[in-house]
Scaffold this active site. Structure first.
Site, short mmCIF file in Angstrom:
data_model
loop_
_atom_site.label_atom_id
_atom_site.label_comp_id
_atom_site.label_asym_id
_atom_site.label_seq_id
_atom_site.Cartn_x
_atom_site.Cartn_y
_atom_site.Cartn_z
N LYS A 193 35.73 36.98 44.26
CA LYS A 193 36.26 38.23 44.69
C LYS A 193 35.24 39.09 45.16
O LYS A 193 34.21 39.36 44.16
CB LYS A 193 37.11 38.98 43.52
CG LYS A 193 38.47 38.39 43.18
CD LYS A 193 39.22 38.47 44.23
CE LYS A 193 40.61 37.80 43.91
NZ LYS A 193 41.50 37.88 45.31
N LYS B 189 52.27 34.98 51.46
CA LYS B 189 52.78 35.29 50.14
C LYS B 189 54.52 35.31 49.97
O LYS B 189 54.92 36.13 51.07
CB LYS B 189 52.28 36.58 49.72
CG LYS B 189 50.68 36.52 49.34
CD LYS B 189 50.34 36.00 48.17
CE LYS B 189 49.02 36.11 47.56
NZ LYS B 189 47.89 36.24 48.41
#
Length: 368
Positions: A165, A265
Site C-alpha cells: 500500500k 470487484k
C-alpha cells in the site's frame, strides 16, 4: 423454479490482524457484511454476500446495502432465479444505480442456479481452468520498518506475491517500497497500490524515483485519464481497480490503452453475472485479470474463487482469501487454502455450507 423467500442478515466481521490501513489515514476494523439467502419453491437456497471496506474505499455504504436490499427484494418474489440477466434487468429497473446493493442478490441467484443444475458455479461461469489460484498478501500502510517486517513475514509463510500500500507522502512511500523490495527475495512479485491516492504529479514523482524496483503500478490516481497521463511516461505495467466500475469503464480503458490489467470487484460491478460478462470480454481484449471484491467471509470468497478459477490461467494475475482475514465464521466447507493457493469448495453452487445459526436473526424477511 420461482423465488419464494428472501432473508437478509447483518454480520460484522472483525479483522484477525487488527485495523486495515491505507494511506491518508483510511482505516477499517472489520467488514460490515450483508448476507442474503434466496430460497426457491423447490426448497433450494442460494447465498450471497456483500461487504464494503469502510466508507472510504468504494462508493458503497454498509447501511445503504441494508436499506437497499429491503427495497429491491420484494420485486424478486415469483421470479425465475436462473434467469440471471432478467433478474439483473429487473433490479436495474426498480432501483436506479447503486450496483453494490444488488451484488449479494445476484450472487445468491447465481449460487441457486448452479445448485439447481447440480454443478459447481465455476462450471456455469465458463469452466474450471485450473485447480487453484495463487494468492497475494497485503502489506498495509505503516512505518518503513513495520512494512518491511510484514513483507518478510509474508514471504516466510510461503507467499510470493505482495500488494504494497502506497498513496501517502510520496518521499516516505519511496522509502517504504524500497525497503520492502530489499527485504524480500529477488523474484517476489510486488504490486504498488496507491488506491487512487495521488495526483499525476505525485505518481510520476514516485515512479521516477523507484525505477530500479521491479513492481506493477496499481491505480495511482482517481480517474482513467489521470492514470493514463502517468502511464505515458511509465516503464512498468499498470493495473486499474477503482476505475473499473462498469462495462463502459473497461471499454474506455481498452480504447485508451490505459492499463495492462484490471482488478474486477464483484460488488462494485453489481454481482457475479456482470463481473463474468466484463471478465470474459476483458480476457478477449487481452487484459490480465484479478477477480476479487471489497470484502466478506466464506460466501464472498467462494464467489471470488469460482470467478478466478474460470478465468484462463494465462490471463489470471492472482486472488485473495478474505475469509482468512476475519475472526467470525459463517459457513463450513469453506474455500480450501493450501499454502499460497486457493481452490473452490466441493459441491454444487458456491460449494459452501452456510450455517444460519452463525448469522443471528435476519433483519429482513419477505415471502413465505
Amino acid at each position: 423454479m420461482k423465488i419464494k423467500t428472501i432473508k437478509a442478515y447483518h454480520v460484522v466481521q472483525p479483522f484477525v490482524d487488527g485495523p486495515y490501513r491505507m494511506s491518508k489515514g483510511r482505516v477499517a476494523d472489520a467488514f460490515d457484511a450483508v448476507i442474503v439467502a434466496i430460497t426457491s419453491d423447490s426448497g433450494l437456497t442460494g447465498w450471497g454476500e456483500m461487504a464494503p471496506l469502510g466508507n472510504f474505499y468504494s462508493p458503497a455504504f454498509a447501511a445503504g446495502v441494508r436499506a437497499g436490499v429491503v427495497e429491491i427484494a420484494p420485486h424478486l418474489l415469483g421470479q425465475e432465479p436462473r434467469g440471471l440477466a432478467s433478474i439483473g434487468r429487473l433490479m436495474d429497473t426498480v432501483f436506479k444505480g447503486h450496483p453494490y446493493i444488488k451484488s449479494a442478490l445476484d450472487m445468491a441467484c447465481s449460487d441457486l442456479a448452479a445448485r439447481a443444475a447440480d454443478v459447481p458455479l465455476v462450471t456455469l461461469l465458463g469452466g474450471r481452468e485450473s485447480e487453484t489460484a495463487e494468492l497475494y498478501k497485503v502489506v498495509t500502510h505503516g512505518t518503513v520498518d513495520a512494512m518491511a517486517a510484514i513483507a518478510r513475514r509474508i514471504v516466510k509463510d510461503g507467499f510470493r506475491r505482495l500488494q504494497v500500500k502506497v498513496g501517502g507522502n510520496v518521499r516516505d512511500d519511496i522509502e517504504r517500497v524500497t525497503a520492502v523490495a530489499a527485504s524480500v527475495p529477488k523474484g517476489t512479485v510486488i504490486f504498488c497500490d496507491a488506491n487512487a491516492g495521488w495526483t499525476p504529479y505525485q505518481a510520476r514523482q514516485f515512479a521516477d524515483a523507484t525505477r530500479a524496483v521491479d513492481y506493477t503500478f496499481e491505480q495511482p490516481c482517481t480517474t482513467i485519464d489521470e492514470c493514463m497521463s502517468v502511464r505515458r511516461s511509465l516503464d512498468k505495467p499498470m493495473v486499474l481497480d477503482e476505475s473499473v466500475a462498469s462495462l463502459d469503464d473497461m471499454l474506455d480503458i481498452h480504447r485508451k490503452g490505459a492499463a495492462d490489467g484490471l482488478t474486477l470487484k464483484i460488488s462494485r460491478l453489481g454481482g457475479v453475472t456482470k463481473t463474468r460478462q466484463i471478465r470474459d470480454l476483458a480476457v478477449d481484449l487481452g487484459f490480465m485479470i484479478t477477480v476479487e471484491d471489497t470484502g466478506g467471509a466464506e460466501i464472498d470468497t467462494a464467489a471470488m474463487a469460482h470467478l478466478s478459477l474460470s478465468t484462463p490461467e494465462e490471463r489470471r494475475l492472482h486472488a485473495i482469501a478474505f475469509h482468512e482475514w476475519v475472526t467470525v465464521r459463517t459457513a463450513s466447507n469453506m474455500p480450501p487454502v493450501s499454502g499460497s493457493h486457493m481452490g473452490v469448495p466441493d459441491g454444487p453452487g458456491l460449494g459452501i455450507d452456510v450455517v444460519p445459526d452463525l448469522l443471528g436473526a435476519p433483519f429482513f424477511e419477505v415471502g413465505g
